[in-house]
Design a protein around this motif. Structure first.
Motif, short mmCIF file in Angstrom:
data_model
loop_
_atom_site.label_atom_id
_atom_site.label_comp_id
_atom_site.label_asym_id
_atom_site.label_seq_id
_atom_site.Cartn_x
_atom_site.Cartn_y
_atom_site.Cartn_z
N SER A 68 0.84 -1.50 0.30
CA SER A 68 -0.09 0.52 0.03
C SER A 68 1.40 1.66 -0.01
N VAL A 69 0.81 1.98 -0.99
CA VAL A 69 1.13 3.73 -1.10
C VAL A 69 1.19 4.27 0.34
N SER A 70 1.90 4.78 1.10
CA SER A 70 2.51 5.72 2.00
C SER A 70 2.20 6.74 2.42
N SER A 71 2.99 7.24 0.58
CA SER A 71 2.91 9.02 0.72
C SER A 71 3.43 9.41 -0.80
N VAL A 72 3.03 10.03 -0.72
CA VAL A 72 3.03 10.92 -3.04
C VAL A 72 3.41 11.74 -2.82
N GLU A 73 5.08 12.42 -3.61
CA GLU A 73 4.92 13.84 -3.17
C GLU A 73 6.00 14.10 -4.51
N GLN A 74 4.73 14.89 -5.18
CA GLN A 74 5.10 15.75 -6.12
C GLN A 74 6.88 16.30 -6.61
N LEU A 75 7.83 15.76 -7.12
CA LEU A 75 9.02 16.56 -6.95
C LEU A 75 9.28 17.44 -8.90
N THR A 76 8.95 17.19 -9.76
CA THR A 76 8.63 18.07 -10.43
C THR A 76 7.50 18.43 -11.02
N GLU A 77 6.86 19.22 -12.40
CA GLU A 77 5.93 18.92 -12.75
C GLU A 77 5.03 17.62 -13.01
N ASP A 78 6.01 16.60 -13.76
CA ASP A 78 5.82 15.50 -14.30
C ASP A 78 6.45 14.05 -13.07
N THR A 79 7.22 14.56 -12.46
CA THR A 79 7.78 13.99 -11.70
C THR A 79 7.44 13.14 -9.94
N TYR A 80 7.34 12.04 -9.67
CA TYR A 80 6.64 11.89 -8.06
C TYR A 80 7.27 10.54 -7.42
N GLU A 133 2.47 12.54 -20.51
CA GLU A 133 0.65 12.94 -20.97
C GLU A 133 0.20 11.31 -21.21
N ALA A 134 0.86 10.72 -22.45
CA ALA A 134 -0.08 9.63 -22.29
C ALA A 134 0.36 8.39 -22.53
N GLY A 135 1.17 9.03 -21.73
CA GLY A 135 1.27 6.65 -21.29
C GLY A 135 -0.15 6.33 -20.94
N LEU A 136 -0.13 5.45 -21.08
CA LEU A 136 -0.52 3.65 -20.62
C LEU A 136 -0.34 4.05 -18.89
N MET A 137 -0.03 3.66 -18.54
CA MET A 137 1.16 3.15 -17.14
C MET A 137 0.86 3.96 -16.53
N SER A 138 0.97 6.06 -16.59
CA SER A 138 1.61 7.19 -16.10
C SER A 138 -0.55 7.22 -16.03
N GLN A 139 -1.13 7.02 -16.48
CA GLN A 139 -2.69 7.45 -16.12
C GLN A 139 -3.43 6.69 -15.19
N TYR A 140 -3.05 5.37 -14.79
CA TYR A 140 -2.97 4.78 -13.73
C TYR A 140 -2.31 4.94 -12.78
N ILE A 141 -1.02 5.47 -12.69
CA ILE A 141 0.12 5.96 -11.64
C ILE A 141 -0.73 7.43 -11.00
N LYS A 142 -0.97 8.25 -11.91
CA LYS A 142 -1.68 9.41 -11.09
C LYS A 142 -2.87 9.57 -10.42
N THR A 143 -3.77 8.05 -10.67
CA THR A 143 -4.88 8.37 -9.62
C THR A 143 -4.49 7.63 -8.24
N TRP A 144 -3.00 7.74 -8.33
CA TRP A 144 -2.80 6.84 -7.27
C TRP A 144 -2.74 8.08 -5.49
N LYS A 145 -3.22 7.28 -4.39
CA LYS A 145 -3.04 8.02 -2.85
C LYS A 145 -3.00 7.21 -1.89
N LYS A 146 -3.04 8.08 -1.10
CA LYS A 146 -2.47 7.58 0.37
C LYS A 146 -3.17 6.46 0.78
#
Length: 310
Positions: A77-89, A144-157
């Protein structure tokens, strides 16, 4: 045609699904998703021949033991999400108790995502030390167009995510190479960090390291505090190559003398190789285009065989 019996339908419903090409991450994992499928299919065929469903249970139960496994996906399970730059976490995952992933240096793990009903798999290298207890961290760039990226961007704690592994890795041994030259583009920094950290933490390891990190701009350099800390060690040097910065004048003075603007080209590679104290062994990680370019430039600088590409 005879109608299929209920029993026959049940067995067909239990048959493992053949992976689609999108499910293979292409990183040469052993076992690959296709190997796992062959194994499960053989297990299903044996069980069906004996009409014994209990022979199938083995693979279902494994998933809940929270140990990373190369053959089956395990939930973390995801314990934290930190945005480092506009497109990197930077994502942190919980490990039960004080357990650790026990990864060798630079090993990667494979993530499974479901996007619009399509299963996708991609390989990522944890940036946390291999022996970190109770957690592991992954650096991910979302496209932007990455399939996996669309899924990863929904993750939250608290979200549950499935990983399997570990795979690959660079068989690093302390003091084996006089100097390591690390060429990393963007998130290609990930497999370099555990190796750097282990050299910094081991007082007996006297390997010199030169890390060259390539980023578009100063703002998009990841993990600056960590890199600045590592650069304080007597045997670690870090250079930055910023492709979209035009002048060094706007950079903090502490970065000015070890930063280059423009691209990492053949001349700059020659300059850096010549500045190494010993003939370096080179580690490369970035896009395939980056890896190809680097191999070509290194060849021109006289380094051909002493290379490892992640």
């Amino acid at each position: 045609l005879q109608a299929m019996s209920g029993n026959e339908q049940e067995w067909l419903a239990l048959r493992p699904q053949e992976p689609s090409p999108s499910q293979c991450c292409g990183s040469g994992c052993k076992p690959c998703i296709y190997d796992v499928y062959e194994k499960e299919l053989a297990q299903w065929e044996r069980a069906r021949a004996k009409q014994d469903k209990s022979l199938l249970l083995g693979k279902k139960e494994q998933v809940h033991n929270s140990e990373l496994n190369p053959d089956t996906f395990t939930a973390f399970s995801v314990s934290s999400v930190e945005q480092l730059t506009e497109d990197t976490y930077q994502y942190k995952f919980e490990l039960p108790g004080n357990s650790s992933l026990r990864l060798s240096l630079g090993q990667h793990i494979v993530l499974r995502g479901l996007v619009n009903g399509l299963e996708v798999q991609r390989a990522y290298t944890p940036i946390s030390p291999g022996n970190a207890e109770g957690y592991f961290e992954v650096l991910i760039k979302c496209y932007e167009a990455g399939l996996m990226s669309q899924y990863i961007k929904t993750w939250k704690k608290g979200d549950v995510v499935f990983w399997r592994g570990p795979f690959g890795g660079f068989p690093y041994q302390p003091n084996k190479h006089g100097e390591l030259l690390m060429l990393a583009s963007g998130t290609g920094l990930a497999p370099m960090l555990p190796i750097l950290q282990s050299i910094a933490d081991d007082e007996e390891d006297e390997t010199f390291v030169t890390l060259v990190g390539c980023f578009p701009t100063f703002d998009r350099i990841y993990l600056k505090p960590l890199l600045q800390d590592l650069a304080r060690y007597w045997n670690i040097r870090i250079f930055y190559v910023l492709s979209q910065e035009t002048s060094l004048g706007k950079l903090p003075w502490s970065y000015q003398e070890n930063t280059y603007t423009g691209r990492l080209n053949e001349d700059l590679i020659k300059t850096i190789v010549n500045s190494c104290r010993r003939r370096p062994f080179v580690l490369i990680c970035g896009s395939s285009a980056f890896s190809d370019d680097m191999s070509r430039y290194l060849k021109a600088a006289g380094i051909e065989d002493s290379c490892f590409v992640f």
